[in-house]
Design a protein around this motif. Sequence first.
Motif, PDB file in Angstrom:
ATOM      1  N   LYS A 256       0.747  -2.191  -3.940  1.00 43.84           N
ATOM      2  CA  LYS A 256       0.717  -2.093  -5.394  1.00 43.84           C
ATOM      3  C   LYS A 256       0.111  -0.747  -5.780  1.00 43.84           C
ATOM      4  O   LYS A 256       0.666  -0.004  -6.573  1.00 43.84           O
ATOM      5  CB  LYS A 256      -0.162  -3.230  -5.938  1.00 43.84           C
ATOM      6  N   LYS A 257      -1.030  -0.455  -5.178  1.00 43.15           N
ATOM      7  CA  LYS A 257      -1.739   0.781  -5.486  1.00 43.15           C
ATOM      8  C   LYS A 257      -0.918   2.003  -5.074  1.00 43.15           C
ATOM      9  O   LYS A 257      -0.857   2.988  -5.797  1.00 43.15           O
ATOM     10  CB  LYS A 257      -3.086   0.774  -4.743  1.00 43.15           C
ATOM     11  N   HIS A 258      -0.288   1.913  -3.905  1.00 43.29           N
ATOM     12  CA  HIS A 258       0.411   3.084  -3.375  1.00 43.29           C
ATOM     13  C   HIS A 258       1.920   3.024  -3.572  1.00 43.29           C
ATOM     14  O   HIS A 258       2.652   3.837  -3.019  1.00 43.29           O
ATOM     15  CB  HIS A 258       0.068   3.261  -1.896  1.00 43.29           C
ATOM     16  N   LYS A 259       2.385   2.058  -4.345  1.00 40.70           N
ATOM     17  CA  LYS A 259       3.818   1.913  -4.633  1.00 40.70           C
ATOM     18  C   LYS A 259       4.687   2.037  -3.383  1.00 40.70           C
ATOM     19  O   LYS A 259       5.450   3.004  -3.234  1.00 40.70           O
ATOM     20  CB  LYS A 259       4.258   2.962  -5.665  1.00 40.70           C
ATOM     21  N   CYS A 260       4.540   1.093  -2.483  1.00 43.59           N
ATOM     22  CA  CYS A 260       5.391   1.138  -1.300  1.00 43.59           C
ATOM     23  C   CYS A 260       5.905  -0.248  -0.952  1.00 43.59           C
ATOM     24  O   CYS A 260       5.382  -1.259  -1.418  1.00 43.59           O
ATOM     25  CB  CYS A 260       4.645   1.736  -0.110  1.00 43.59           C
ATOM     26  N   ILE A 261       6.955  -0.266  -0.162  1.00 41.46           N
ATOM     27  CA  ILE A 261       7.486  -1.518   0.359  1.00 41.46           C
ATOM     28  C   ILE A 261       6.829  -1.748   1.709  1.00 41.46           C
ATOM     29  O   ILE A 261       6.872  -0.878   2.578  1.00 41.46           O
ATOM     30  CB  ILE A 261       9.020  -1.442   0.505  1.00 41.46           C
ATOM     31  N   LEU A 262       6.195  -2.906   1.847  1.00 46.03           N
ATOM     32  CA  LEU A 262       5.403  -3.191   3.038  1.00 46.03           C
ATOM     33  C   LEU A 262       6.162  -4.164   3.941  1.00 46.03           C
ATOM     34  O   LEU A 262       6.473  -5.282   3.537  1.00 46.03           O
ATOM     35  CB  LEU A 262       4.072  -3.799   2.589  1.00 46.03           C
ATOM     36  N   VAL A 263       6.469  -3.704   5.155  1.00 40.36           N
ATOM     37  CA  VAL A 263       7.289  -4.497   6.077  1.00 40.36           C
ATOM     38  C   VAL A 263       6.569  -4.654   7.407  1.00 40.36           C
ATOM     39  O   VAL A 263       5.953  -3.709   7.895  1.00 40.36           O
ATOM     40  CB  VAL A 263       8.642  -3.781   6.352  1.00 40.36           C
ATOM     41  N   THR A 264       6.627  -5.852   7.989  1.00 36.78           N
ATOM     42  CA  THR A 264       6.212  -5.977   9.392  1.00 36.78           C
ATOM     43  C   THR A 264       7.349  -6.592  10.175  1.00 36.78           C
ATOM     44  O   THR A 264       8.091  -7.428   9.659  1.00 36.78           O
ATOM     45  CB  THR A 264       4.947  -6.832   9.592  1.00 36.78           C
ATOM     46  N   GLY A 265       7.504  -6.158  11.419  1.00 31.24           N
ATOM     47  CA  GLY A 265       8.510  -6.734  12.299  1.00 31.24           C
ATOM     48  C   GLY A 265       7.886  -7.730  13.263  1.00 31.24           C
ATOM     49  O   GLY A 265       8.571  -8.237  14.132  1.00 31.24           O
ATOM     50  N   ASN A 266       6.592  -8.020  13.116  1.00 30.95           N
ATOM     51  CA  ASN A 266       5.878  -8.860  14.094  1.00 30.95           C
ATOM     52  C   ASN A 266       6.212  -8.398  15.505  1.00 30.95           C
ATOM     53  O   ASN A 266       6.833  -9.117  16.276  1.00 30.95           O
ATOM     54  CB  ASN A 266       6.279 -10.333  13.984  1.00 30.95           C
TER      55      ASN A 266
ATOM     56  N   THR B 171      -6.673   0.449   5.182  1.00 30.91           N
ATOM     57  CA  THR B 171      -6.138   0.475   3.820  1.00 30.91           C
ATOM     58  C   THR B 171      -6.725   1.613   2.997  1.00 30.91           C
ATOM     59  O   THR B 171      -6.013   2.323   2.297  1.00 30.91           O
ATOM     60  CB  THR B 171      -6.511  -0.838   3.076  1.00 30.91           C
ATOM     61  N   ASP B 172      -8.050   1.747   3.077  1.00 32.23           N
ATOM     62  CA  ASP B 172      -8.742   2.670   2.172  1.00 32.23           C
ATOM     63  C   ASP B 172      -8.744   4.108   2.669  1.00 32.23           C
ATOM     64  O   ASP B 172      -8.788   5.038   1.876  1.00 32.23           O
ATOM     65  CB  ASP B 172     -10.197   2.216   1.960  1.00 32.23           C
ATOM     66  N   VAL B 173      -8.750   4.288   3.973  1.00 32.55           N
ATOM     67  CA  VAL B 173      -8.892   5.642   4.507  1.00 32.55           C
ATOM     68  C   VAL B 173      -7.678   6.071   5.337  1.00 32.55           C
ATOM     69  O   VAL B 173      -6.980   7.025   4.997  1.00 32.55           O
ATOM     70  CB  VAL B 173     -10.179   5.769   5.365  1.00 32.55           C
TER      71      VAL B 173
ATOM     72  N   LYS C 202      -3.589  10.004   5.968  1.00 32.97           N
ATOM     73  CA  LYS C 202      -2.466  10.497   6.775  1.00 32.97           C
ATOM     74  C   LYS C 202      -1.315  10.958   5.884  1.00 32.97           C
ATOM     75  O   LYS C 202      -0.703  11.993   6.125  1.00 32.97           O
ATOM     76  CB  LYS C 202      -1.966   9.375   7.693  1.00 32.97           C
ATOM     77  N   ILE C 203      -1.013  10.153   4.867  1.00 37.54           N
ATOM     78  CA  ILE C 203       0.132  10.477   4.014  1.00 37.54           C
ATOM     79  C   ILE C 203      -0.188  11.671   3.124  1.00 37.54           C
ATOM     80  O   ILE C 203       0.622  12.592   2.995  1.00 37.54           O
ATOM     81  CB  ILE C 203       0.574   9.236   3.198  1.00 37.54           C
ATOM     82  N   THR C 204      -1.382  11.689   2.535  1.00 38.02           N
ATOM     83  CA  THR C 204      -1.762  12.799   1.657  1.00 38.02           C
ATOM     84  C   THR C 204      -1.769  14.124   2.414  1.00 38.02           C
ATOM     85  O   THR C 204      -1.270  15.136   1.931  1.00 38.02           O
ATOM     86  CB  THR C 204      -3.169  12.556   1.060  1.00 38.02           C
ATOM     87  N   LYS C 205      -2.318  14.097   3.616  1.00 42.67           N
ATOM     88  CA  LYS C 205      -2.400  15.338   4.402  1.00 42.67           C
ATOM     89  C   LYS C 205      -1.107  15.636   5.157  1.00 42.67           C
ATOM     90  O   LYS C 205      -1.068  16.550   5.970  1.00 42.67           O
ATOM     91  CB  LYS C 205      -3.559  15.236   5.403  1.00 42.67           C
ATOM     92  N   ARG C 206      -0.076  14.827   4.913  1.00 40.30           N
ATOM     93  CA  ARG C 206       1.201  14.975   5.620  1.00 40.30           C
ATOM     94  C   ARG C 206       0.980  15.042   7.133  1.00 40.30           C
ATOM     95  O   ARG C 206       1.620  15.816   7.846  1.00 40.30           O
ATOM     96  CB  ARG C 206       1.961  16.206   5.123  1.00 40.30           C
ATOM     97  N   ASP C 207       0.085  14.212   7.597  1.00 37.49           N
ATOM     98  CA  ASP C 207      -0.289  14.204   9.008  1.00 37.49           C
ATOM     99  C   ASP C 207       0.548  13.170   9.764  1.00 37.49           C
ATOM    100  O   ASP C 207       0.060  12.113  10.147  1.00 37.49           O
ATOM    101  CB  ASP C 207      -1.791  13.881   9.107  1.00 37.49           C
TER     102      ASP C 207
END
Lengths: 370, 370
Positions: free
Chosen positions: A214-224, A355-357, A362-367
């Motif tokens: 919700k906060k990061h506007k993404c689709i969250l998927v797990t493949g187990n 979640t918080d860090v 990683k995404i912000t720093k394009r890492d």
Amino acid sequence: MATTHTREQRAQQTIRKIEKLAAETLAQIQASDNPTLQIPIRALSNVSWNEDRRLIELGDRRQSREFFNLNMAKKFMQTFLVAAACKELLKSGKTTSIRDLFYMTKHTIKGSRENTFDDQTESDPIIEDLEVTVDALREELHLFAAKRGSMVGPMTIVDAGDTINLARMGSGGWSIPSITENHVIQFKQCEAEYILLVEKEAVWHRLNEDKFWKKHKCILVTGNGQATRGVRRLLQRMHNELKIPLYVLVDNDPWGLYIFSVVKQGSISLAYESMRMAVPTARFLGLRTRDFKTFGLSDDVRIALEKEDENRARQMLSYPWFAAKHWQTEIKDMLKAGFKMEIEALSNKDISFVTDVYIPQKITKRDWLV
Amino acid sequence: MATTHTREQRAQQTIRKIEKLAAETLAQIQASDNPTLQIPIRALSNVSWNEDRRLIELGDRRQSREFFNLNMAKKFMQTFLVAAACKELLKSGKTTSIRDLFYMTKHTIKGSRENTFDDQTESDPIIEDLEVTVDALREELHLFAAKRGSMVGPMTIVDAGDTINLARMGSGGWSIPSITENHVIQFKQCEAEYILLVEKEAVWHRLNEDKFWKKHKCILVTGNGQATRGVRRLLQRMHNELKIPLYVLVDNDPWGLYIFSVVKQGSISLAYESMRMAVPTARFLGLRTRDFKTFGLSDDVRIALEKEDENRARQMLSYPWFAAKHWQTEIKDMLKAGFKMEIEALSNKDISFVTDVYIPQKITKRDWLV
């Protein structure tokens, strides 16, 4: 009723492919030839790495399967038996599991004690033969493999005619079906800016409970674990149709790298489907060996590499899709460090560290690696 | 905000239980006693079959865990470490996996090379110890095990605040979460007349595609194999709160019988949770050995029992919960016939035989075992 129409059209198209195969064989019989199928070879020897498209692809080599040949007659018969069963499924508009198909086609041949199939290990490869021969995905033949995986996010979909708001799916999420072709699943409104695939279900739960999506506007998927065909097809469709990037978060071990690489460029055994499943631009978020230092993780989370891990990692060094310098470095780093880590290792710092860090940073720093 | 309130109340209650444990231990220390925990024994020796309640129950026997005892000091410390981590989870309102908890509590003890936990096989039993000692289910400690299983049906639920119509869940269904306590999941409108649990996901798919649940007004659940704790708890809650019967459809083999029996009366290893999980009135729909004749199945679907199956079946004959004559007959029938069958065997007749004939006929004719 656009959906039903499309679904029927798709089925008709596949039926025509099967009928074409049958018609060609009948023509051979009428010409008094030995009825012969030409089946693309599904093996490492016929697989190649397409550098431009960044996909593992099936080559052009084919094998003959002849009716008048003691070693091939049974497989020839089995191929048509499976084709006939698929045609029946397509006509009735039903789909079924590959286990079910085995039971549908298994019987004792009249006047003999010979079974059409003895067990499922015989019928599964025949299904794959049929897929490549008539050029139709398993799902287009109305067959499916196991279902696994969940999804939530700021997005509305239509699944088999039902409109489902994936932002209102509670703690459980929407259960990703086996068949995610566009005649079953359609995408409606979508506010997501990217897709995040996490290997571990427990990590998905953490991210869902923290409402990360919700906060990061993404689709969250797990493949187990490893992503099923249904999950992979869905990821590719979302990536292409919604035009949003895909990030992948896996354990820091050779198995995690393998899961990522199958999502990214396909697998050797299912090379003929890469085009319909792979997301060559998928971004690898980690865990990476160097994250251990970057995020100041404690020694407690390191797990010594086993002999098998080392062998697997060395094998990966030779794959053309890991030939780029950054991948070679990544894999060698793991071997040199001599340890692996699970995503859950991040909880050693704090339960919501992932979640918080970890992910936001990683995404912000394009890492990430591609 | 009734939900949030309940959830917080529940958490407060569990926190008080943990604090009580700590306070008692502190009192022992202040009295200069050897700090000692009394932990109920979780083993076959302390498990009994309650004929009246038809549940497998934990007995009263306890073991002491002392601080000043070379063999017990580490486990004593571990118990409080896990308790402290759970209290932290409860206070923050977060839930996590037992894998995560392992990482949260693992560290090297200062001034030594000793780890608090070396691997998860050490922390898992400590969690179970804590559950029985403070009398709180794992879910009440905000911990969860793996998530698995899907559900659809004519029913509306609230999951973590989101209202979800289970009659509009497409081909995938709602993914059953790990924690299905009433502070997470509430039942709203329900038109279902019974619950149907099927062992196999592929069979669930068949029934969902055929919209069996719509025609027969039932809640359709699969556990993808053995039902998880989340699924079992949900089944019990639906059965009790909605006052509708539960039918179970499994393979015709000892493993299928075991899956059914755990749903029905609990398991030996988790006997302390039977009361919160079991549905003693669950109805066994089959497959049964005699279905082979009743439904005129072909020889092709019979799979010879393996040595292991036979041993397992013989062991089951001695369980008190299978002591009733009809169960003894059922198990002996299987042993005598010498074969097992999968639910998918019914597809040998027709792909929708399970939907159109098998289940409706069994329910109409009241042809089930309890």
